[in-house]
Design a protein around this motif. Structure first.
Motif, PDB file in Angstrom:
ATOM      1  N   MET A 163       0.814  -1.196   0.000  1.00  0.00           N
ATOM      2  CA  MET A 163       0.000   0.000   0.000  1.00  0.00           C
ATOM      3  C   MET A 163       0.859   1.262   0.000  1.00  0.00           C
ATOM      4  SD  MET A 163      -3.030  -1.351   2.505  1.00  0.00           S
ATOM      5  CE  MET A 163      -3.909   0.160   2.543  1.00  0.00           C
ATOM      6  N   SER A 164       2.158   1.100   0.110  1.00  0.00           N
ATOM      7  CA  SER A 164       3.023   2.272   0.083  1.00  0.00           C
ATOM      8  C   SER A 164       3.274   2.772  -1.339  1.00  0.00           C
ATOM      9  CB  SER A 164       4.346   1.959   0.765  1.00  0.00           C
ATOM     10  OG  SER A 164       5.011   0.931   0.072  1.00  0.00           O
ATOM     11  N   PHE A 165       2.823   2.035  -2.344  1.00  0.00           N
ATOM     12  CA  PHE A 165       3.076   2.426  -3.727  1.00  0.00           C
ATOM     13  C   PHE A 165       1.890   3.118  -4.375  1.00  0.00           C
ATOM     14  CE2 PHE A 165       5.980  -0.961  -2.737  1.00  0.00           C
ATOM     15  CZ  PHE A 165       7.165  -0.446  -3.215  1.00  0.00           C
ATOM     16  N   GLY A 166       0.740   3.103  -3.712  1.00  0.00           N
ATOM     17  CA  GLY A 166      -0.461   3.679  -4.299  1.00  0.00           C
ATOM     18  C   GLY A 166      -0.613   5.155  -3.993  1.00  0.00           C
ATOM     19  N   ALA A 167      -1.688   5.712  -4.546  1.00  0.00           N
ATOM     20  CA  ALA A 167      -2.013   7.104  -4.260  1.00  0.00           C
ATOM     21  C   ALA A 167      -2.335   7.241  -2.774  1.00  0.00           C
ATOM     22  CB  ALA A 167      -3.213   7.525  -5.114  1.00  0.00           C
ATOM     23  N   GLU A 168      -2.111   8.416  -2.233  1.00  0.00           N
ATOM     24  CA  GLU A 168      -2.281   8.619  -0.801  1.00  0.00           C
ATOM     25  C   GLU A 168      -3.754   8.496  -0.401  1.00  0.00           C
ATOM     26  OE1 GLU A 168      -1.730  12.256   2.241  1.00  0.00           O
ATOM     27  OE2 GLU A 168       0.011  11.798   1.012  1.00  0.00           O
ATOM     28  N   MET A 169      -4.022   7.572   0.534  1.00  0.00           N
ATOM     29  CA  MET A 169      -5.355   7.382   1.065  1.00  0.00           C
ATOM     30  C   MET A 169      -5.483   8.128   2.392  1.00  0.00           C
ATOM     31  SD  MET A 169      -7.399   3.773   1.548  1.00  0.00           S
ATOM     32  CE  MET A 169      -6.162   2.996   2.556  1.00  0.00           C
ATOM     33  N   SER A 170      -4.393   8.153   3.155  1.00  0.00           N
ATOM     34  CA  SER A 170      -4.286   8.889   4.415  1.00  0.00           C
ATOM     35  C   SER A 170      -2.812   9.223   4.593  1.00  0.00           C
ATOM     36  CB  SER A 170      -4.814   8.031   5.574  1.00  0.00           C
ATOM     37  OG  SER A 170      -3.880   7.025   5.906  1.00  0.00           O
ATOM     38  N   PRO A 171      -2.453   9.982   5.618  1.00  0.00           N
ATOM     39  CA  PRO A 171      -1.030  10.301   5.797  1.00  0.00           C
ATOM     40  C   PRO A 171      -0.131   9.071   5.989  1.00  0.00           C
ATOM     41  CG  PRO A 171      -2.370  11.782   7.097  1.00  0.00           C
ATOM     42  CD  PRO A 171      -3.299  10.740   6.535  1.00  0.00           C
ATOM     43  N   LEU A 172      -0.730   7.947   6.425  1.00  0.00           N
ATOM     44  CA  LEU A 172       0.072   6.753   6.679  1.00  0.00           C
ATOM     45  C   LEU A 172      -0.107   5.640   5.658  1.00  0.00           C
ATOM     46  CD1 LEU A 172      -0.454   6.521  10.530  1.00  0.00           C
ATOM     47  CD2 LEU A 172       1.517   7.447   9.311  1.00  0.00           C
ATOM     48  N   LEU A 173      -1.183   5.663   4.881  1.00  0.00           N
ATOM     49  CA  LEU A 173      -1.476   4.566   3.968  1.00  0.00           C
ATOM     50  C   LEU A 173      -1.746   5.055   2.561  1.00  0.00           C
ATOM     51  CD1 LEU A 173      -3.984   2.537   6.173  1.00  0.00           C
ATOM     52  CD2 LEU A 173      -1.604   1.978   5.712  1.00  0.00           C
ATOM     53  N   GLY A 174      -1.423   4.206   1.608  1.00  0.00           N
ATOM     54  CA  GLY A 174      -1.763   4.465   0.217  1.00  0.00           C
ATOM     55  C   GLY A 174      -2.790   3.457  -0.242  1.00  0.00           C
ATOM     56  N   THR A 175      -3.326   3.649  -1.412  1.00  0.00           N
ATOM     57  CA  THR A 175      -4.298   2.700  -1.951  1.00  0.00           C
ATOM     58  C   THR A 175      -3.561   1.475  -2.479  1.00  0.00           C
ATOM     59  OG1 THR A 175      -4.232   3.810  -4.079  1.00  0.00           O
ATOM     60  CG2 THR A 175      -5.977   4.483  -2.575  1.00  0.00           C
ATOM     61  N   PRO A 176      -4.108   0.276  -2.257  1.00  0.00           N
ATOM     62  CA  PRO A 176      -3.393  -0.937  -2.663  1.00  0.00           C
ATOM     63  C   PRO A 176      -3.485  -1.254  -4.151  1.00  0.00           C
ATOM     64  CG  PRO A 176      -5.432  -1.512  -1.582  1.00  0.00           C
ATOM     65  CD  PRO A 176      -5.303  -0.009  -1.491  1.00  0.00           C
TER      66      PRO A 176
END
Length: 103
Positions: free
Chosen positions: A1-14
């Motif tokens: 999930m670190s490679f996706g667009a930002e979903m929150s300050p800590l997670l990206g979209t999978p």
């Protein structure tokens, strides 16, 4: 999930890390394919989960070795019992908190 667009300050979209187009393309530096880099980062994520499980390991080890109260009842020369017991306790503890936080 670190490679996706930002979903929150800590997670990206999978979704983007599962895309064939992204995984088969070159990395930003062009030295390794993105798929190799994603797998490399995933290994660190898996190690983090293992570290969480191992936090209970010293408790199990001290009860079985070093004059612990289970030392006379359990023969564990290789340490397998300690690792299996602590990983199960960590799993049950995590499941307990997940269930009770969502109910």
């Amino acid at each position: 999930m670190s490679f996706g667009a930002e979903m929150s300050p800590l997670l990206g979209t999978p979704g983007s890390a599962l895309s064939e187009k992204l995984l088969l393309g070159p990395s930003r530096r062009g030295l390794v394919p993105v798929a190799d880099f994603v797998f490399y980062q995933f290994a660190f994520a898996a190690i983090t989960a293992m570290l969480l499980a191992v936090t209970l390991l010293p408790v199990g080890a001290s009860t079985i070795w070093g004059d612990g109260f289970l030392e006379r009842r359990i023969i564990d020369c290789a340490g397998g019992y300690v690792i299996h017991l602590s990983s199960r306790v960590a799993g049950f503890t995590a499941a307990y908190w997940v269930i009770h936080m969502h109910s």
